[in-house]
Design a protein around this motif. Structure first.
Motif, mmCIF file in Angstrom:
data_model
loop_
_atom_site.group_PDB
_atom_site.id
_atom_site.type_symbol
_atom_site.label_atom_id
_atom_site.label_comp_id
_atom_site.label_asym_id
_atom_site.label_seq_id
_atom_site.Cartn_x
_atom_site.Cartn_y
_atom_site.Cartn_z
ATOM 1 N N ARG A 128 41.675 -19.531 -11.947
ATOM 2 C CA ARG A 128 40.349 -19.962 -12.389
ATOM 3 C C ARG A 128 39.733 -18.918 -13.298
ATOM 4 N NH1 ARG A 128 38.555 -21.803 -6.261
ATOM 5 N NH2 ARG A 128 40.570 -22.696 -5.774
ATOM 6 N N ALA A 129 39.126 -19.385 -14.377
ATOM 7 C CA ALA A 129 38.543 -18.466 -15.344
ATOM 8 C C ALA A 129 37.401 -19.135 -16.074
ATOM 9 C CB ALA A 129 39.599 -18.004 -16.341
ATOM 10 N N VAL A 130 36.481 -18.306 -16.561
ATOM 11 C CA VAL A 130 35.433 -18.735 -17.480
ATOM 12 C C VAL A 130 35.570 -17.840 -18.702
ATOM 13 C CG1 VAL A 130 32.980 -19.165 -17.808
ATOM 14 C CG2 VAL A 130 33.939 -19.265 -15.504
ATOM 15 N N LEU A 131 35.937 -18.410 -19.843
ATOM 16 C CA LEU A 131 36.234 -17.628 -21.038
ATOM 17 C C LEU A 131 35.184 -17.883 -22.113
ATOM 18 C CD1 LEU A 131 40.099 -18.226 -21.262
ATOM 19 C CD2 LEU A 131 38.872 -16.403 -20.056
ATOM 20 N N ARG A 132 34.678 -16.798 -22.706
ATOM 21 C CA ARG A 132 33.719 -16.931 -23.796
ATOM 22 C C ARG A 132 34.406 -17.371 -25.080
ATOM 23 N NH1 ARG A 132 32.341 -13.151 -27.421
ATOM 24 N NH2 ARG A 132 33.223 -11.486 -26.138
ATOM 25 N N ALA A 133 35.635 -16.926 -25.273
ATOM 26 C CA ALA A 133 36.431 -17.286 -26.440
ATOM 27 C C ALA A 133 37.890 -17.314 -26.009
ATOM 28 C CB ALA A 133 36.230 -16.271 -27.572
ATOM 29 N N GLY A 192 35.758 -12.658 -20.877
ATOM 30 C CA GLY A 192 35.946 -13.704 -19.886
ATOM 31 C C GLY A 192 35.793 -13.164 -18.491
ATOM 32 N N ILE A 193 35.776 -14.079 -17.544
ATOM 33 C CA ILE A 193 35.665 -13.724 -16.132
ATOM 34 C C ILE A 193 36.716 -14.512 -15.369
ATOM 35 C CG2 ILE A 193 34.205 -13.844 -14.068
ATOM 36 C CD1 ILE A 193 31.778 -13.469 -15.939
ATOM 37 N N LEU A 194 37.514 -13.792 -14.567
ATOM 38 C CA LEU A 194 38.478 -14.424 -13.674
ATOM 39 C C LEU A 194 37.877 -14.556 -12.294
ATOM 40 C CD1 LEU A 194 41.849 -12.611 -14.570
ATOM 41 C CD2 LEU A 194 40.792 -14.613 -15.658
ATOM 42 N N LEU A 195 38.158 -15.670 -11.642
ATOM 43 C CA LEU A 195 37.667 -15.944 -10.301
ATOM 44 C C LEU A 195 38.873 -16.005 -9.376
ATOM 45 C CD1 LEU A 195 35.209 -18.693 -11.493
ATOM 46 C CD2 LEU A 195 34.584 -16.382 -10.789
ATOM 47 N N LEU A 196 38.976 -15.036 -8.477
ATOM 48 C CA LEU A 196 40.206 -14.815 -7.731
ATOM 49 C C LEU A 196 40.014 -15.053 -6.236
ATOM 50 C CD1 LEU A 196 41.256 -11.420 -9.388
ATOM 51 C CD2 LEU A 196 41.792 -13.737 -10.171
ATOM 52 N N ASP A 197 40.856 -15.921 -5.674
ATOM 53 C CA ASP A 197 40.928 -15.980 -4.223
ATOM 54 C C ASP A 197 41.908 -14.911 -3.754
ATOM 55 O OD1 ASP A 197 43.466 -17.011 -4.714
ATOM 56 O OD2 ASP A 197 42.935 -19.064 -4.174
ATOM 57 N N VAL A 198 42.116 -14.807 -2.456
ATOM 58 C CA VAL A 198 42.943 -13.728 -1.929
ATOM 59 C C VAL A 198 44.363 -13.819 -2.453
ATOM 60 C CG1 VAL A 198 43.921 -12.747 0.181
ATOM 61 C CG2 VAL A 198 41.508 -13.410 0.124
ATOM 62 N N SER A 199 44.915 -15.012 -2.541
ATOM 63 C CA SER A 199 46.283 -15.155 -3.041
ATOM 64 C C SER A 199 46.383 -14.737 -4.500
ATOM 65 C CB SER A 199 46.772 -16.591 -2.869
ATOM 66 O OG SER A 199 45.970 -17.499 -3.608
ATOM 67 N N ALA A 200 45.350 -15.013 -5.298
ATOM 68 C CA ALA A 200 45.349 -14.601 -6.701
ATOM 69 C C ALA A 200 45.229 -13.086 -6.830
ATOM 70 C CB ALA A 200 44.220 -15.299 -7.459
ATOM 71 N N VAL A 201 44.443 -12.467 -5.954
ATOM 72 C CA VAL A 201 44.346 -11.001 -5.949
ATOM 73 C C VAL A 201 45.723 -10.399 -5.721
ATOM 74 C CG1 VAL A 201 43.472 -9.017 -4.652
ATOM 75 C CG2 VAL A 201 41.932 -10.906 -5.231
ATOM 76 N N ARG A 202 46.438 -10.927 -4.747
ATOM 77 C CA ARG A 202 47.767 -10.409 -4.446
ATOM 78 C C ARG A 202 48.751 -10.707 -5.572
ATOM 79 N NH1 ARG A 202 47.114 -12.511 1.727
ATOM 80 N NH2 ARG A 202 46.075 -10.645 2.542
ATOM 81 N N PHE A 210 36.427 -13.669 -5.766
ATOM 82 C CA PHE A 210 36.072 -12.403 -6.394
ATOM 83 C C PHE A 210 36.041 -12.582 -7.918
ATOM 84 C CE2 PHE A 210 37.976 -11.046 -2.362
ATOM 85 C CZ PHE A 210 37.043 -10.114 -1.918
ATOM 86 N N ALA A 211 34.951 -12.157 -8.535
ATOM 87 C CA ALA A 211 34.796 -12.274 -9.990
ATOM 88 C C ALA A 211 35.111 -10.939 -10.653
ATOM 89 C CB ALA A 211 33.375 -12.710 -10.338
ATOM 90 N N THR A 221 26.735 -19.157 -11.025
ATOM 91 C CA THR A 221 28.044 -19.089 -11.662
ATOM 92 C C THR A 221 28.060 -17.965 -12.692
ATOM 93 O OG1 THR A 221 28.411 -21.456 -11.403
ATOM 94 C CG2 THR A 221 29.725 -20.338 -13.063
ATOM 95 N N PRO A 222 28.974 -17.007 -12.587
ATOM 96 C CA PRO A 222 29.044 -15.947 -13.592
ATOM 97 C C PRO A 222 29.487 -16.514 -14.940
ATOM 98 C CG PRO A 222 30.906 -15.803 -12.088
ATOM 99 C CD PRO A 222 30.004 -16.860 -11.539
#
Length: 226
Positions: free
Chosen positions: A158-163, A130-140, A20-21, A121-122
């Motif tokens: 997991r993340a994609v950060l602009r700055a 930035g954008i966080l990429l979350l699996d189910v365990s990260a959501v919880r 999930f992004a 890829t977002p």
């Protein structure tokens, strides 16, 4: 029945290869990092599908496909970040139906959240830190206990950060992320639905944005990509 004219804001639970992004960025006070769904305000004359297609292109540079959800749920806040979910028949005016409908009490309108998938890829644009990429365990993890960005990344987040963002700031999940564990409890197969049938409404709604420039991935800090 929910109609396009009833919708103030629209967004998505975006699935990128089962993750999930969510957008992440400093809160107005600068004392935390807000984690919010991708999406935004519907402009005059837009359908909800056109709104989310435009917003996802502007915020994350991705073309999306909207999924038919297993059900539509109305989320009613009960206080302290808790929500009551109930099944809702949204009617046939929105196709596909949203996964989540959240009433906006003051205006009488709604905020809706679709389930969507992208094979791209977002990438955070100038509108998104930035954008966080979350699996189910990260959501919880993010919704179950206070955690800083640094701690999240240290656990393999997991993340994609602009700055660069301050790693000592706590991550603060907003409504749609707070609700997601309840949706996953009802439908644990949600992360897998992107591999099943999908529609091309999101892609079709991008026709007028064909000249838009996708954000430059080379300028993003790739802590981990989906």
């Amino acid at each position: 029945m929910v109609r396009d004219d009833d919708i103030a804001t629209a967004g998505v639970y975006l699935l990128c290869r089962g993750l999930f992004a969510f957008a992440v960025g400093p809160s107005p006070a600068g004392d935390r990092l807000a984690v919010i769904r991708l999406g935004g305000h519907r402009e005059a004359g837009e359908t909800a599908a056109q709104c989310v297609a435009r917003e996802l292109w502007e915020e994350a540079g991705v073309r999306i496909s909207l999924l038919d959800p297993p059900a539509t749920y109305r989320a009613t806040p009960t206080g302290w970040g808790a929500y009551h979910l109930e099944r809702l028949d949204p009617g046939a005016s929105l196709a596909p139906a949203p996964l989540l409908v959240t009433p906006r009490e003051r205006s009488g309108q709604h905020s809706i959240t679709y389930l969507a998938v992208s094979e791209e890829t977002p990438v955070p644009s100038s509108e998104v830190a930035g954008i966080l990429l979350l699996d189910v365990s990260a959501v919880r993890l993010l919704t179950g206990t206070p955690i800083t960005l640094g701690d999240f990344l240290a656990t393999g987040g997991r993340a994609v950060l602009r700055a660069p963002l301050d790693p000592s700031l706590p991550l603060s999940p907003f409504a749609q992320l707070q609700i997601l564990p309840q949706l996953l409890a009802l439908r644990p197969d949600l992360p897998d639905l992107g591999r099943i049938a999908r529609t091309d409404l999101g892609r079709a709604a991008l026709t007028d944005l064909s000249r838009a420039t996708r954000p430059d991935l080379s300028r993003a800090t790739r802590t981990d990509l989906c």
